[in-house]
Scaffold this active site. Structure first.
Site, PDB file in Angstrom:
ATOM      1  CG  ASP A   1      -2.192   0.737   1.023  1.00  0.00           C
ATOM      2  OD1 ASP A   1      -2.614   0.857  -0.136  1.00  0.00           O
ATOM      3  OD2 ASP A   1      -2.771   1.210   2.008  1.00  0.00           O
TER       4      ASP A   1
ATOM      5  CG  ASN B   1      -7.466  -2.453  -6.326  1.00  0.00           C
ATOM      6  OD1 ASN B   1      -6.478  -3.193  -6.263  1.00  0.00           O
ATOM      7  ND2 ASN B   1      -7.747  -1.593  -5.363  1.00  0.00           N
TER       8      ASN B   1
END
Length: 214
Positions: free
Chosen positions: A2, A50
């Site tokens: 991340d 996503n």
């Protein structure tokens, strides 16, 4: 992995540059993991959530994935690394699915370390698919569900690492993480180095794992 977007934002750069730097970090970490003797490394590359991102960012991510496979496949093959994909990767664009399946087939007989890449992956979806498969075969138990998970042929998850200061699992390996150790760091993924991996492994080595016992 991340923090690519935040890494780019801090430098007033497009998000895609952060993703490009993130891929460079992946290469360094995969090589380091092999050198450290890790049996398996799983990378959360693209989640089922996503797809909510802007189309241009998704397109850029898919392009980076293609380039990564094309440029690194020979190194995987030469280094005896087996490539494995977890998640519903067949929902990705056809050209990427063909590349993935070719790369998986090319490295299938490799017996060294395993690099598992989570693509179009969500742990809740994985568990639901595994439960349906177990039910179709008969009794539903923790053992029969575990046997149907995407990770059934991988070793048990020992350590889960998350970068960028986020302290949650975000639908990643929920079943497998039941007794895994967790290590969180403020470091953004593009800045994550083999030294950070060594730090995480050292912290893991110092922990006592009791699996619910005393």
């Amino acid at each position: 992995m991340d923090g690519n977007g935040r890494w780019a934002k801090k430098r007033h750069l497009p998000r895609v540059v952060g993703h490009q730097r993130g891929v460079e970090a992946v290469r360094k970490l995969v090589r380091a993991a092999r050198a450290m003797g890790l049996e398996a490394l799983t990378l959360y590359a693209f989640s089922t959530e996503n797809w909510r991102r802007p189309e241009d960012e998704i397109s850029a991510l898919m392009g980076l994935l293609k380039r990564f496979i094309l440029s690194d496949l020979e190194e995987f093959a030469a280094d005896n690394v087996r490539l494995k994909i977890i998640g519903d990767y067949k929902a990705l664009p056809v050209d990427i699915v063909e590349l993935i399946e070719g790369a998986v087939a090319r490295t299938a007989s490799n017996t060294g370390s395993t690099l598992a890449v989570a693509l179009n992956y969500g742990a809740q979806d994985e568990i639901a698919r595994a439960a349906r498969a177990a039910a179709a075969k008969g009794e539903i138990t923790p053992e029969t569900i575990a046997a149907e998970l995407d990770t059934a042929d991988l070793p048990p998850l020992d350590l889960l690492i998350r970068t960028s200061g986020e302290i949650r699992l975000s639908n990643f390996l929920l079943w497998q993480a039941a007794y895994a150790e967790m290590w969180f760091t403020e470091v953004l993924w593009p800045d994550f180095t083999p030294a950070h991996l060594e730090e995480a492994l050292a912290a893991f080595a110092d922990r006592e794992r009791r699996y619910g016992g005393r």
